[in-house]
Design a protein around this motif. Structure first.
Motif, PDB file in Angstrom:
ATOM      1  N   GLN A 159       4.913 -47.329 -28.090  1.00  6.82           N
ATOM      2  CA  GLN A 159       5.892 -48.241 -28.694  1.00  6.82           C
ATOM      3  C   GLN A 159       5.234 -49.143 -29.740  1.00  6.82           C
ATOM      4  OE1 GLN A 159       9.051 -47.942 -28.458  1.00  6.82           O
ATOM      5  NE2 GLN A 159       9.197 -46.585 -26.691  1.00  6.82           N
ATOM      6  N   ALA A 160       4.034 -49.612 -29.461  1.00 11.33           N
ATOM      7  CA  ALA A 160       3.347 -50.519 -30.394  1.00 11.33           C
ATOM      8  C   ALA A 160       3.019 -49.830 -31.718  1.00 11.33           C
ATOM      9  CB  ALA A 160       2.074 -51.060 -29.757  1.00 11.33           C
ATOM     10  N   GLN A 161       2.774 -48.535 -31.663  1.00 10.59           N
ATOM     11  CA  GLN A 161       2.350 -47.819 -32.874  1.00 10.59           C
ATOM     12  C   GLN A 161       3.465 -47.664 -33.897  1.00 10.59           C
ATOM     13  OE1 GLN A 161      -0.959 -47.670 -33.054  1.00 10.59           O
ATOM     14  NE2 GLN A 161      -0.635 -48.539 -31.022  1.00 10.59           N
ATOM     15  N   LYS A 162       4.682 -48.010 -33.533  1.00  5.73           N
ATOM     16  CA  LYS A 162       5.799 -47.929 -34.473  1.00  5.73           C
ATOM     17  C   LYS A 162       5.699 -48.976 -35.582  1.00  5.73           C
ATOM     18  CE  LYS A 162       9.203 -46.305 -31.115  1.00  5.73           C
ATOM     19  NZ  LYS A 162      10.455 -46.648 -30.407  1.00  5.73           N
ATOM     20  N   PHE A 163       4.871 -49.994 -35.365  1.00  7.53           N
ATOM     21  CA  PHE A 163       4.901 -51.175 -36.226  1.00  7.53           C
ATOM     22  C   PHE A 163       3.592 -51.386 -36.968  1.00  7.53           C
ATOM     23  CE2 PHE A 163       7.720 -51.614 -32.643  1.00  7.53           C
ATOM     24  CZ  PHE A 163       8.925 -51.886 -33.272  1.00  7.53           C
TER      25      PHE A 163
ATOM     26  N   ASN B  46       2.478 -36.962 -33.093  1.00  6.20           N
ATOM     27  CA  ASN B  46       1.013 -37.053 -33.012  1.00  6.20           C
ATOM     28  C   ASN B  46       0.571 -38.286 -32.240  1.00  6.20           C
ATOM     29  OD1 ASN B  46       0.612 -34.672 -34.434  1.00  6.20           O
ATOM     30  ND2 ASN B  46       0.557 -35.722 -36.401  1.00  6.20           N
ATOM     31  N   VAL B  47       1.296 -39.386 -32.406  1.00  4.83           N
ATOM     32  CA  VAL B  47       0.992 -40.607 -31.653  1.00  4.83           C
ATOM     33  C   VAL B  47       1.206 -40.356 -30.160  1.00  4.83           C
ATOM     34  CG1 VAL B  47       1.703 -42.999 -31.249  1.00  4.83           C
ATOM     35  CG2 VAL B  47       1.470 -42.148 -33.592  1.00  4.83           C
ATOM     36  N   MET B  48       2.294 -39.693 -29.826  1.00  4.53           N
ATOM     37  CA  MET B  48       2.563 -39.380 -28.415  1.00  4.53           C
ATOM     38  C   MET B  48       1.474 -38.473 -27.862  1.00  4.53           C
ATOM     39  SD  MET B  48       4.554 -39.923 -25.816  1.00  4.53           S
ATOM     40  CE  MET B  48       6.221 -40.377 -26.303  1.00  4.53           C
ATOM     41  N   TYR B  49       1.084 -37.472 -28.621  1.00  2.04           N
ATOM     42  CA  TYR B  49       0.023 -36.569 -28.162  1.00  2.04           C
ATOM     43  C   TYR B  49      -1.261 -37.354 -27.891  1.00  2.04           C
ATOM     44  CZ  TYR B  49      -3.358 -32.810 -27.906  1.00  2.04           C
ATOM     45  OH  TYR B  49      -4.361 -31.984 -27.470  1.00  2.04           O
ATOM     46  N   LYS B  50      -1.620 -38.234 -28.804  1.00  4.14           N
ATOM     47  CA  LYS B  50      -2.838 -39.044 -28.662  1.00  4.14           C
ATOM     48  C   LYS B  50      -2.781 -39.875 -27.377  1.00  4.14           C
ATOM     49  CE  LYS B  50      -5.457 -42.543 -31.239  1.00  4.14           C
ATOM     50  NZ  LYS B  50      -5.509 -43.336 -32.483  1.00  4.14           N
ATOM     51  N   ALA B  51      -1.639 -40.500 -27.099  1.00  2.46           N
ATOM     52  CA  ALA B  51      -1.485 -41.327 -25.900  1.00  2.46           C
ATOM     53  C   ALA B  51      -1.549 -40.481 -24.624  1.00  2.46           C
ATOM     54  CB  ALA B  51      -0.167 -42.094 -25.963  1.00  2.46           C
ATOM     55  N   VAL B  52      -0.850 -39.365 -24.626  1.00  6.06           N
ATOM     56  CA  VAL B  52      -0.810 -38.497 -23.443  1.00  6.06           C
ATOM     57  C   VAL B  52      -2.185 -37.871 -23.201  1.00  6.06           C
ATOM     58  CG1 VAL B  52       0.221 -36.383 -22.484  1.00  6.06           C
ATOM     59  CG2 VAL B  52       1.672 -38.102 -23.578  1.00  6.06           C
ATOM     60  N   TYR B  53      -2.841 -37.448 -24.263  1.00  3.03           N
ATOM     61  CA  TYR B  53      -4.185 -36.875 -24.117  1.00  3.03           C
ATOM     62  C   TYR B  53      -5.142 -37.907 -23.521  1.00  3.03           C
ATOM     63  CZ  TYR B  53      -8.536 -34.489 -25.065  1.00  3.03           C
ATOM     64  OH  TYR B  53      -9.757 -33.891 -24.919  1.00  3.03           O
TER      65      TYR B  53
ATOM     66  N   LYS C 138      10.214 -32.753 -26.178  1.00  4.35           N
ATOM     67  CA  LYS C 138       8.932 -32.933 -26.866  1.00  4.35           C
ATOM     68  C   LYS C 138       7.840 -33.463 -25.942  1.00  4.35           C
ATOM     69  CE  LYS C 138       9.913 -31.871 -31.212  1.00  4.35           C
ATOM     70  NZ  LYS C 138       9.100 -31.100 -32.129  1.00  4.35           N
ATOM     71  N   LEU C 139       8.188 -34.379 -25.010  1.00  8.07           N
ATOM     72  CA  LEU C 139       7.162 -34.897 -24.102  1.00  8.07           C
ATOM     73  C   LEU C 139       6.651 -33.797 -23.177  1.00  8.07           C
ATOM     74  CD1 LEU C 139       5.398 -37.141 -23.036  1.00  8.07           C
ATOM     75  CD2 LEU C 139       7.318 -37.911 -21.613  1.00  8.07           C
ATOM     76  N   GLY C 140       7.542 -32.996 -22.660  1.00 11.30           N
ATOM     77  CA  GLY C 140       7.118 -31.871 -21.820  1.00 11.30           C
ATOM     78  C   GLY C 140       6.220 -30.905 -22.578  1.00 11.30           C
ATOM     79  N   LYS C 141       6.571 -30.627 -23.822  1.00  6.96           N
ATOM     80  CA  LYS C 141       5.755 -29.715 -24.638  1.00  6.96           C
ATOM     81  C   LYS C 141       4.380 -30.314 -24.926  1.00  6.96           C
ATOM     82  CE  LYS C 141       9.669 -27.288 -26.574  1.00  6.96           C
ATOM     83  NZ  LYS C 141      10.683 -27.238 -27.610  1.00  6.96           N
ATOM     84  N   ILE C 142       4.340 -31.625 -25.149  1.00  4.88           N
ATOM     85  CA  ILE C 142       3.047 -32.286 -25.373  1.00  4.88           C
ATOM     86  C   ILE C 142       2.197 -32.219 -24.101  1.00  4.88           C
ATOM     87  CG2 ILE C 142       1.993 -34.573 -25.676  1.00  4.88           C
ATOM     88  CD1 ILE C 142       4.147 -35.036 -27.904  1.00  4.88           C
TER      89      ILE C 142
END
Length: 144
Positions: free
Chosen positions: A39-43, A82-89, A131-135
């Motif tokens: 959420q923070a990365q949106k800004f 990509n931000v979501m992938y980075k966080a999940v990874y 998308k979250l499941g795919k990530i």
């Protein structure tokens, strides 16, 4: 293909939720959850990012992230996956317990099963993008 469906942190596979309370270290800071980070990365505003990072819960972080009183990054739609992938990874490589749970899913399809999100989840009728499941599956493939 067998499927694993998750949503609530209190249900089976709840660790897959971005609301699950597993802190991650990214960009030189500790984030209480992957939801806080995402959420923070949106800004652009560093002050607002810190407000989200320090928020009391993932739900509060999500509420702050959905606010449009503060302008979001112009390219957010292009970079959000990509931000979501980075966080999940980060989450699944920084916590051995989570890594083991993710690897236990073998080759099952992982689905965020939610009625209210057609993008990150499967949506009300199962026709969402998930998308979250795919990530999660991409992260699983990478850490194997």
């Amino acid at each position: 293909m067998s499927k694993i469906k998750f949503y609530s942190v209190n249900d089976k596979w709840g660790e897959f939720s971005n609301f699950a309370l597993y802190p991650i270290k990214l960009d030189g800071k500790i984030w209480p959850t992957s939801e806080h980070y995402f959420q923070a990365q949106k800004f652009e505003s560093i002050t607002y990012k810190e407000t989200i990072r320090k928020s009391s819960s993932p739900m509060k972080a999500a509420e702050l992230g959905r606010s449009r009183r503060i302008k979001i990054k112009k390219n957010w739609d292009k970079v959000k996956d990509n931000v979501m992938y980075k966080a999940v990874y980060a989450k699944f490589t920084q916590h051995e317990y989570l890594k083991e749970i993710l690897l236990q899913t073998l080759d099952f399809e992982i689905i965020e099963h939610t009625e209210n999100d057609l993008y990150w989840g499967d949506g009300k009728n199962g026709k969402g993008f998930n998308k979250l499941g795919k990530i999660l599956m991409r992260v699983r493939d990478k850490i194997r």
